[in-house]
Design an enzyme around this catalytic site. Structure first.
Site, short mmCIF file in Angstrom:
data_model
loop_
_atom_site.label_atom_id
_atom_site.label_comp_id
_atom_site.label_asym_id
_atom_site.label_seq_id
_atom_site.Cartn_x
_atom_site.Cartn_y
_atom_site.Cartn_z
N LYS A 1 8.42 -9.50 -1.39
CA LYS A 1 8.15 -10.94 -1.39
C LYS A 1 6.81 -11.26 -2.06
CE LYS A 1 7.44 -14.49 2.19
NZ LYS A 1 7.30 -14.68 3.64
N ASN B 1 -2.32 6.26 11.25
CA ASN B 1 -3.05 5.40 10.29
C ASN B 1 -3.17 6.07 8.93
OD1 ASN B 1 -3.92 4.46 13.00
ND2 ASN B 1 -5.16 3.05 11.79
N THR C 1 5.61 3.08 12.74
CA THR C 1 4.23 3.40 13.05
C THR C 1 4.10 4.09 14.41
OG1 THR C 1 2.15 2.34 13.68
CG2 THR C 1 4.09 1.00 13.88
N ASP C 2 3.03 4.85 14.59
CA ASP C 2 2.79 5.46 15.90
C ASP C 2 2.34 4.42 16.93
OD1 ASP C 2 0.21 4.94 14.96
OD2 ASP C 2 -0.56 6.95 15.33
N GLU C 3 2.01 3.20 16.46
CA GLU C 3 1.49 2.19 17.40
C GLU C 3 2.55 1.73 18.40
OE1 GLU C 3 -1.14 -0.72 15.64
OE2 GLU C 3 -1.60 0.63 13.99
N TYR D 1 2.06 -6.98 16.52
CA TYR D 1 2.50 -6.10 15.41
C TYR D 1 3.30 -4.92 15.95
CZ TYR D 1 2.22 -2.18 12.13
OH TYR D 1 2.53 -1.09 11.34
N SER D 2 2.70 -4.17 16.88
CA SER D 2 3.39 -2.95 17.33
C SER D 2 4.66 -3.29 18.11
CB SER D 2 2.45 -2.05 18.14
OG SER D 2 1.87 -2.73 19.22
N PHE E 1 0.83 -1.22 0.00
CA PHE E 1 0.00 0.00 0.00
C PHE E 1 0.87 1.27 0.00
CE2 PHE E 1 -2.43 2.72 3.29
CZ PHE E 1 -3.08 3.47 2.32
N ILE E 2 1.55 1.55 1.09
CA ILE E 2 2.30 2.81 1.19
C ILE E 2 3.52 2.78 0.27
CG2 ILE E 2 3.53 4.37 2.76
CD1 ILE E 2 1.81 3.11 5.05
N SER F 1 1.81 -6.08 8.39
CA SER F 1 1.30 -4.79 8.86
C SER F 1 -0.08 -4.81 9.52
CB SER F 1 1.28 -3.80 7.68
OG SER F 1 0.31 -4.20 6.73
N LYS G 1 7.32 -3.93 15.54
CA LYS G 1 7.80 -2.66 14.96
C LYS G 1 8.67 -1.91 15.97
CE LYS G 1 6.98 -1.04 11.42
NZ LYS G 1 7.57 -1.16 10.06
N TYR H 1 -15.63 -3.25 15.96
CA TYR H 1 -15.12 -3.87 17.18
C TYR H 1 -15.58 -3.07 18.41
CZ TYR H 1 -11.72 -6.24 14.06
OH TYR H 1 -11.11 -6.97 13.07
P1 NAD Z 1 1.27 -3.54 3.37
O1 NAD Z 1 0.95 -4.73 4.21
O2 NAD Z 1 0.25 -2.97 2.47
O3 NAD Z 1 2.55 -3.88 2.45
C1 NAD Z 1 3.68 -4.54 2.94
C2 NAD Z 1 4.53 -4.97 1.74
O4 NAD Z 1 5.69 -5.65 2.24
C3 NAD Z 1 3.83 -5.93 0.79
O5 NAD Z 1 4.07 -5.56 -0.55
C4 NAD Z 1 4.47 -7.28 1.10
O6 NAD Z 1 4.48 -8.17 -0.01
C5 NAD Z 1 5.87 -6.87 1.52
N1 NAD Z 1 6.50 -7.84 2.41
C6 NAD Z 1 5.96 -8.41 3.52
N2 NAD Z 1 6.84 -9.29 4.06
C7 NAD Z 1 7.96 -9.26 3.28
C8 NAD Z 1 9.21 -9.93 3.34
N3 NAD Z 1 9.47 -10.83 4.30
N4 NAD Z 1 10.13 -9.64 2.39
C9 NAD Z 1 9.87 -8.74 1.41
N5 NAD Z 1 8.69 -8.09 1.31
C10 NAD Z 1 7.74 -8.34 2.23
O7 NAD Z 1 1.84 -2.47 4.40
P2 NAD Z 1 1.66 -0.87 4.40
O8 NAD Z 1 0.40 -0.53 5.04
O9 NAD Z 1 1.99 -0.37 3.05
O10 NAD Z 1 2.84 -0.48 5.41
C11 NAD Z 1 4.16 -0.25 4.95
C12 NAD Z 1 5.03 0.14 6.13
O11 NAD Z 1 4.52 1.31 6.74
C13 NAD Z 1 5.09 -0.93 7.23
O12 NAD Z 1 6.39 -0.98 7.71
C14 NAD Z 1 4.13 -0.42 8.28
O13 NAD Z 1 4.53 -0.85 9.57
C15 NAD Z 1 4.30 1.08 8.13
N6 NAD Z 1 3.12 1.90 8.52
C16 NAD Z 1 1.87 1.59 8.02
C17 NAD Z 1 0.78 2.40 8.36
C18 NAD Z 1 -0.60 2.13 7.82
O14 NAD Z 1 -1.56 2.79 8.22
N7 NAD Z 1 -0.77 1.21 6.86
C19 NAD Z 1 0.96 3.50 9.22
C20 NAD Z 1 2.25 3.77 9.71
C21 NAD Z 1 3.32 2.96 9.33
P1 TYD Z 2 -7.08 -1.07 11.35
O1 TYD Z 2 -7.44 -0.52 10.01
O2 TYD Z 2 -6.86 -2.54 11.49
O3 TYD Z 2 -5.79 -0.24 11.83
P2 TYD Z 2 -5.03 -0.26 13.28
O4 TYD Z 2 -5.56 -1.35 14.11
O5 TYD Z 2 -3.61 -0.51 12.87
O6 TYD Z 2 -5.26 1.10 13.85
O7 TYD Z 2 -8.20 -0.65 12.39
C1 TYD Z 2 -8.55 0.70 12.60
C2 TYD Z 2 -9.57 0.74 13.72
O8 TYD Z 2 -10.77 0.10 13.27
C3 TYD Z 2 -9.13 -0.01 14.96
O9 TYD Z 2 -9.58 0.70 16.12
C4 TYD Z 2 -9.83 -1.35 14.86
C5 TYD Z 2 -11.13 -1.01 14.13
N1 TYD Z 2 -11.67 -2.08 13.26
C6 TYD Z 2 -13.00 -2.48 13.39
O10 TYD Z 2 -13.76 -1.93 14.22
N2 TYD Z 2 -13.48 -3.48 12.58
C7 TYD Z 2 -12.69 -4.11 11.66
O11 TYD Z 2 -13.17 -5.04 10.96
C8 TYD Z 2 -11.33 -3.68 11.53
C9 TYD Z 2 -10.40 -4.34 10.53
C10 TYD Z 2 -10.86 -2.67 12.35
#
Ligand code: NAD
Ligand code: TYD
Length: 352
Positions: free
Chosen positions: A37, A187, A133-135, A158-159, A14-15, A88, A162, A215
Site C-alpha cells: 500500500k 527484533n 513476531t515473538d511479541e 500491535y502484538s 524493511f524486512i 508494525s 499479530k 524509555y
Molecule cells: P514495515 O513497517 O517496515 O513494513 C510494512 C510494509 O507493509 C510497508 O511497506 C507498508 O507499506 C506495507 N503495508 C502496511 N499496511 C498495508 C496494507 N494495508 N496493505 C498493503 N501493504 C501494507 O514492517 P517490517 O518491520 O518490515 O515488518 C514486516 C513484518 O515482519 C510484519 O508483519 C511484522 O509484524 C513482522 N516482524 C517484524 C519484526 C521487526 O523487528 N521489524 C520482527 C518480527 C516480525
Molecule cells: P522498538 O524498536 O520500538 O521495537 P519493539 O518495541 O517492537 O521491541 O523498541 C525497542 C526497544 O527500545 C523497546 O524496549 C522500546 C525502546 N525504545 C526506547 O527506549 N526509545 C524509543 O524512542 C523507542 C522507539 C524505543
C-alpha cells in the site's frame, strides 16, 4: 518444487524488501509479486536495485480491500504467499489501534480467503507463509525463552493484532486444511528500517544532534537479529518448513536497551569523527512506554536442528554494517524523514 508465482506482501517495507531481493536474485525462475500500500513505512527506494528485473512486479494496493485481493489472486494464480504487510510499530499501535486491527487482522483474513478460493481442489505445492513476531508470546522475566509452544500473551495492540492473525492462520489450516506456515521472529535491525524503531531512530538523532529518548530506565531487553539473517530464515522455512508448523527465529543476542544504545553511540562517535562520549551526552530518560514488555528472548533450536539455519553475523559486525549503511545513505534518511515524519515525532515525544 513448484511454488513459482509468489506474492510477497509488504515488500516495500524493511524486512519485506530484503526478502524480495533475496528471492528475486536467488530464484530467477520464480515470479515475485510485491503487493504494498506504500504507507509511511513502505518505500520503493528500498527495491530500486532490483525493480527492473523481469521476474519482479510491483502492485500498489491495500490488503484490506478484499475485492482487489480476490481479483489479484484470480488474475495471477499465485502458488505461494509470503505475508509481511503489517502495521508494525508498537508506539503507533498505542496511539491508533484501529489501523492495526484492519491491516494485521482483516488484511490477513482477506489474503487467506483469496488463497483458499483459488487453491480449492488441490493444495499441492501451495504455501501460505505468515511472518509474525515473538511479541505475541508476551514478556519474559530475566530467565527463560520463548518456545514454539509458549502460550500467547500479547500486551500491546500491535502484538495482540499479530497474535490474532496468527490464530486465524492456524484456524484456516485446522478448519480448511490450508497449507500454512508461521514464523515468529525477534527484533530485527539493519539497512532500510524506518527511523521510528530504536536503532535507526537513534542513529538519525545522533546524526542530527538530537536527544536520544530512552524509555523508562533503559532496562528492557530485546533479542536482536540482523535483517538478512531473518530473510535467510524465511527462505529455508518457505522451502523446507513443515505445513502447519511454527518456527521461532532469533539470534540469542540479548541486550538491555541502555547497553545497546551505548554501543550505537560509540560506533557513531567513531564514524562521525566526534569525540568519544559525545553521543552519550544526548541520552535522555523519558516516560516509559505504556505496557512496556520487559524482555523478549527466542529459542530457535527447532529451526536450527530441522532446517540447518543459524545467524551468519555477530551483533558487533552487524551494528557496524548497519551504522555504515545509514551514514552512506543519508539521502534515504532525509527522504523518509521529510513530510509527515516531523508531525509524528512531535506527537510521540513532546509530552514524554
Ligand atoms: P514495515 O513497517 O517496515 O513494513 C510494512 C510494509 O507493509 C510497508 O511497506 C507498508 O507499506 C506495507 N503495508 C502496511 N499496511 C498495508 C496494507 N494495508 N496493505 C498493503 N501493504 C501494507 O514492517 P517490517 O518491520 O518490515 O515488518 C514486516 C513484518 O515482519 C510484519 O508483519 C511484522 O509484524 C513482522 N516482524 C517484524 C519484526 C521487526 O523487528 N521489524 C520482527 C518480527 C516480525
Ligand atoms: P522498538 O524498536 O520500538 O521495537 P519493539 O518495541 O517492537 O521491541 O523498541 C525497542 C526497544 O527500545 C523497546 O524496549 C522500546 C525502546 N525504545 C526506547 O527506549 N526509545 C524509543 O524512542 C523507542 C522507539 C524505543
Amino acid at each position: 518444487m513448484d511454488k513459482k508465482r509468489i506474492l510477497i506482501t509488504g515488500a516495500a517495507g524493511f524486512i519485506g524488501s530484503h526478502v524480495a531481493r533475496l528471492f528475486i536474485n536467488k530464484y530467477p525462475e520464480y515470479e515475485i509479486y510485491n503487493l504494498d500500500k506504500l504507507t509511511y513505512a513502505g518505500n520503493l527506494e528500498n527495491l530500486k536495485d532490483i525493480d527492473k528485473n523481469s521476474n519482479y512486479k510491483f502492485i500498489l494496493g491495500d490488503i484490506v480491500d478484499s475485492e482487489l485481493v480476490n481479483n489479484l489472486f484470480e488474475e495471477y494464480k499465485f502458488d505461494g504467499v509470503i505475508h509481511l504487510a503489517a502495521e508494525s510499530h508498537v508506539d503507533r499501535s498505542i496511539e491508533n489501534p484501529m489501523d492495526f486491527i484492519m491491516t494485521n487482522i482483516v488484511g490477513t483474513v482477506n489474503l487467506l480467503n483469496a488463497a483458499r478460493e483459488i487453491w480449492k481442489g488441490s493444495h499441492e505445492n501451495k504455501r501460505f507463509y505468515h511472518v509474525s513476531t515473538d511479541e505475541v508470546y508476551g514478556s519474559l522475566d530475566l530467565e527463560g525463552f520463548f518456545y514454539e509452544d509458549t502460550p500467547y500473551n500479547p500486551h500491546s495492540p500491535y502484538s495482540a493484532s499479530k497474535a490474532s492473525s496468527d490464530h486465524l492462520v492456524r484456524a484456516y489450516h485446522d478448519t480448511y486444511g490450508m497449507p500454512v506456515i508461521i514464523s515468529n521472529c525477534s527484533n530485527n535491525y539493519g539497512p532500510n528500517q524506518f527511523p521510528e524503531k530504536l536503532i535507526p531512530l537513534f542513529i538519525n538523532n545522533i546524526r542530527n544532534n538530537k536527544p536520544l529518548p530512552v524509555y523508562g530506565k533503559g532496562e528492557n531487553i530485546r533479542d536482536w537479529l540482523f535483517v538478512k539473517d531473518h530473510a535467510a530464515a524465511i527462505d529455508v522455512i518457505y522451502h523446507g518448513g513443515k505445513i502447519g508448523d511454527t518456527y521461532n527465529i532469533g539470534g540469542h543476542n540479548e541486550w538491555t536497551n541502555i547497553d545497546l544504545i551505548k554501543v550505537i553511540c560509540k560506533v557513531m562517535d567513531k564514524k562521525l569523527g566526534r569525540a568519544n562520549g559525545s553521543s552519550e551526552e544526548l541520552i535522555t530518560f523519558v516516560t516509559d512506554r505504556a505496557g512496556h514488555d520487559l524482555r523478549y528472548a527466542i529459542d530457535s533450536q527447532k529451526l536450527q536442528n530441522e532446517l540447518g539455519w543459524k545467524p551468519s553475523l555477530q551483533f558487533e559486525e552487524g551494528i557496524i554494517l548497519t551504522v555504515d549503511w545509514y551514514i552512506n545513505n543519508q539521502k534515504w534518511l532525509d527522504n523518509v524523514t521529510s513530510g509527515n515524519y516531523q508531525k509524528y515525532y512531535n506527537k510521540m515525544y513532546e509530552n514524554r
